[in-house]
Design a protein around this motif. Sequence first.
Motif, mmCIF file in Angstrom:
data_model
loop_
_atom_site.group_PDB
_atom_site.id
_atom_site.type_symbol
_atom_site.label_atom_id
_atom_site.label_comp_id
_atom_site.label_asym_id
_atom_site.label_seq_id
_atom_site.Cartn_x
_atom_site.Cartn_y
_atom_site.Cartn_z
ATOM 1 N N PRO A 282 0.837 -1.211 0.000
ATOM 2 C CA PRO A 282 0.000 0.000 0.000
ATOM 3 C C PRO A 282 0.863 1.249 0.000
ATOM 4 C CG PRO A 282 0.031 -1.020 2.179
ATOM 5 C CD PRO A 282 0.706 -1.977 1.250
ATOM 6 N N GLY A 283 0.475 2.213 -0.805
ATOM 7 C CA GLY A 283 1.192 3.479 -0.868
ATOM 8 C C GLY A 283 2.250 3.551 -1.945
ATOM 9 N N LEU A 284 2.740 2.409 -2.418
ATOM 10 C CA LEU A 284 3.754 2.386 -3.477
ATOM 11 C C LEU A 284 3.050 2.108 -4.799
ATOM 12 C CD1 LEU A 284 6.670 0.404 -1.802
ATOM 13 C CD2 LEU A 284 6.418 2.873 -2.056
ATOM 14 N N ALA A 285 2.896 3.127 -5.601
ATOM 15 C CA ALA A 285 2.128 2.987 -6.832
ATOM 16 C C ALA A 285 3.014 3.222 -8.045
ATOM 17 C CB ALA A 285 0.937 3.945 -6.807
ATOM 18 N N GLU A 286 2.577 4.091 -8.945
ATOM 19 C CA GLU A 286 3.261 4.277 -10.222
ATOM 20 C C GLU A 286 4.688 4.765 -10.054
ATOM 21 O OE1 GLU A 286 2.765 6.911 -14.349
ATOM 22 O OE2 GLU A 286 1.252 6.995 -12.769
ATOM 23 N N VAL A 287 4.923 5.680 -9.133
ATOM 24 C CA VAL A 287 6.259 6.243 -8.933
ATOM 25 C C VAL A 287 7.024 5.500 -7.842
ATOM 26 C CG1 VAL A 287 7.550 8.314 -8.292
ATOM 27 C CG2 VAL A 287 5.501 8.510 -9.727
ATOM 28 N N GLY A 288 6.368 5.203 -6.730
ATOM 29 C CA GLY A 288 7.051 4.586 -5.593
ATOM 30 C C GLY A 288 7.539 3.180 -5.861
ATOM 31 N N ILE A 344 8.203 7.813 3.086
ATOM 32 C CA ILE A 344 7.434 8.671 3.992
ATOM 33 C C ILE A 344 6.152 9.150 3.322
ATOM 34 C CG2 ILE A 344 7.455 10.878 5.220
ATOM 35 C CD1 ILE A 344 10.424 10.431 5.754
ATOM 36 N N ARG A 345 6.238 9.486 2.031
ATOM 37 C CA ARG A 345 5.003 9.846 1.310
ATOM 38 C C ARG A 345 4.074 8.650 1.200
ATOM 39 N NH1 ARG A 345 8.573 13.019 -2.100
ATOM 40 N NH2 ARG A 345 8.780 11.228 -3.477
ATOM 41 N N ALA A 346 4.645 7.477 0.936
ATOM 42 C CA ALA A 346 3.814 6.278 0.814
ATOM 43 C C ALA A 346 3.166 5.912 2.142
ATOM 44 C CB ALA A 346 4.666 5.108 0.310
ATOM 45 N N ALA A 347 3.857 6.185 3.247
ATOM 46 C CA ALA A 347 3.324 5.833 4.561
ATOM 47 C C ALA A 347 2.025 6.564 4.848
ATOM 48 C CB ALA A 347 4.359 6.142 5.641
ATOM 49 N N ASP A 348 1.903 7.803 4.383
ATOM 50 C CA ASP A 348 0.686 8.571 4.637
ATOM 51 C C ASP A 348 -0.516 7.956 3.925
ATOM 52 O OD1 ASP A 348 -0.597 10.735 5.905
ATOM 53 O OD2 ASP A 348 -0.619 11.852 4.017
ATOM 54 N N TRP A 349 -0.273 7.314 2.783
ATOM 55 C CA TRP A 349 -1.353 6.605 2.088
ATOM 56 C C TRP A 349 -1.551 5.213 2.665
ATOM 57 C CZ3 TRP A 349 -4.707 8.792 -1.165
ATOM 58 C CH2 TRP A 349 -4.345 10.009 -1.752
ATOM 59 N N ALA A 350 -0.463 4.547 3.029
ATOM 60 C CA ALA A 350 -0.556 3.173 3.509
ATOM 61 C C ALA A 350 -1.353 3.079 4.800
ATOM 62 C CB ALA A 350 0.852 2.603 3.711
ATOM 63 N N ARG A 351 -1.224 4.067 5.680
ATOM 64 C CA ARG A 351 -1.955 4.020 6.952
ATOM 65 C C ARG A 351 -3.464 4.122 6.737
ATOM 66 N NH1 ARG A 351 -3.957 8.854 8.611
ATOM 67 N NH2 ARG A 351 -3.212 10.736 7.557
ATOM 68 N N ALA A 370 3.176 11.667 19.436
ATOM 69 C CA ALA A 370 3.953 12.089 18.273
ATOM 70 C C ALA A 370 3.115 12.979 17.365
ATOM 71 C CB ALA A 370 4.450 10.873 17.500
ATOM 72 N N GLU A 371 3.788 13.860 16.634
ATOM 73 C CA GLU A 371 3.108 14.649 15.623
ATOM 74 C C GLU A 371 2.984 13.822 14.345
ATOM 75 O OE1 GLU A 371 5.376 18.073 14.755
ATOM 76 O OE2 GLU A 371 7.196 16.984 14.274
ATOM 77 N N HIS A 372 2.298 14.385 13.363
ATOM 78 C CA HIS A 372 1.992 13.619 12.152
ATOM 79 C C HIS A 372 3.248 13.138 11.434
ATOM 80 C CE1 HIS A 372 0.273 12.509 8.265
ATOM 81 N NE2 HIS A 372 1.110 13.357 7.695
ATOM 82 N N LEU A 373 4.242 14.023 11.248
ATOM 83 C CA LEU A 373 5.431 13.647 10.496
ATOM 84 C C LEU A 373 6.210 12.547 11.199
ATOM 85 C CD1 LEU A 373 7.277 14.048 8.102
ATOM 86 C CD2 LEU A 373 8.410 15.905 9.349
#
Length: 485
Positions: A282-288, A344-351, A370-373
């Motif tokens: 999850p989160g790793l698509a066309e670019v990732g 890190i970008r993929a993690a925001d979608w994977a969750r 923890a904060e979002h990042l």
Amino acid sequence: MQRRLVGIDLGIASAHTVRVRDEAGREVCRRRCEPTVDSLSMIESAALAGAAPGTRLEVVIEPTGPAWLPIAVFFTARGHLVFRVSSAKAADLRRFLSRHAKSNGIDADTLARLPLIDPDGLRPLELPDAAAAALDRRVRACDRLTMAASEHKVRIKDLVRQVMPCTPLTGDLGKADLAVLERYADPRALLRLGRARLTALIVKASHNHQGAARAEQWLVAAQAAVDLYGDHPAVAFTDLAAEIATEVRLLRAITTELAAHAAERETCYRWVDPMQLARSLPGLAEVGGPAMTAVIGDAARFPTAAHFKSYLGLAPRASETGDTDRKGQPMSKAGSRLARATLIRAADWARKQDPQLARIYHQQMVERGAEHLKASCVVAARLAERLWTVMRRRMPYVICDVDGTPVTPQQAKQIIAQQWTVTEEIRRRRRSTKRRAGKAPHQALTGHDQKDARSVRTRRPSPPESSATPSRTVKQPALLTTDPR
């Protein structure tokens, strides 16, 4: 056992400096070389002089620009071992061996000593095959062009904000916006164009997605700029419009080149990862997917998932001394910037798609304060471990509940919405930079009331299970032998 340790301090515009030592650390020879077959062959002969037949050189280099590749190709093709070490590690050892002096010879000698001082910290360099090398180049080209396009977009917005302070560019730059700016960035020219012709231009450029409303926004901004600036000599409307047009043309050229490289990247990716295993996460698509496939290469070169996570720089730094074990340290950031940013970008979608990763994110935000990042970085580290597992086993990833039961994407979203959604109130409290009112309190341990206490246990205890946490055992994510799609 005889060994020949070769340290090469690479030069970009100058000759390489070479130092050779034996297994006891004694110096064998000193040389200089060029990246040619004849020069490197002389280095090989000098390094092997007096050694037993069949001795393999251990060549240590730093990743100095593009200069490392010819050295690595030559010596690996001859059957020797090549180690590419980080510049930070080499610099630390050089400062230890020679604190007050630095030269090319000292740098080369430091590299030659590394296999003796830190043998477990070196791993032989494995050069990719033709398909993997092509994928790596296309991924890097796409990343560089994407960053260049972003810089030009930022520059365009800044220039438009200067020429029209009430700029309508509050979101993404669209094709219609670029069409307007390429010819009518001067607000006076935009007003002379008129509403009807401006609307026709926007309708054509946006393929009927925008029209009169967008034209009205541009005309209002242009009129406001003319009213504000008037004919003041400090505002060069014509020159600013020319610079904006140049930036638009550069952006168009970069976008065209990016599309061509992205198409070739897709072709290369299907040769390297025909089952598209990386994209099954999850989160790793066309670019990732292609980016992480290029970074990980052969997953077997990493002994464990933790080694791969550490290689990417997603592992937290360690700070332990005596009875003190400081947790929550920043991650090392020692690896590839591209891979780390991708995860890190993929993690925001994977969750939002995987209940297990959503649980980790929820625990970091709700229970750990923890904060979002920071929470996303923790999820990215777990995602890296799962990527290694998928690529190592050569089996696609399957989304599972927290107890390891496979679920459909629709069921996964329902589970996340019911159990692992972070409320807006908690997010608001985590975003506060003045007062961390919602942060989980630290346990006050013996010695904390002493200002100068040094032998204090500072390890934060594990938080209790939240009331929403099911009392089920968390299993490893399941993997299927076929792509569920």
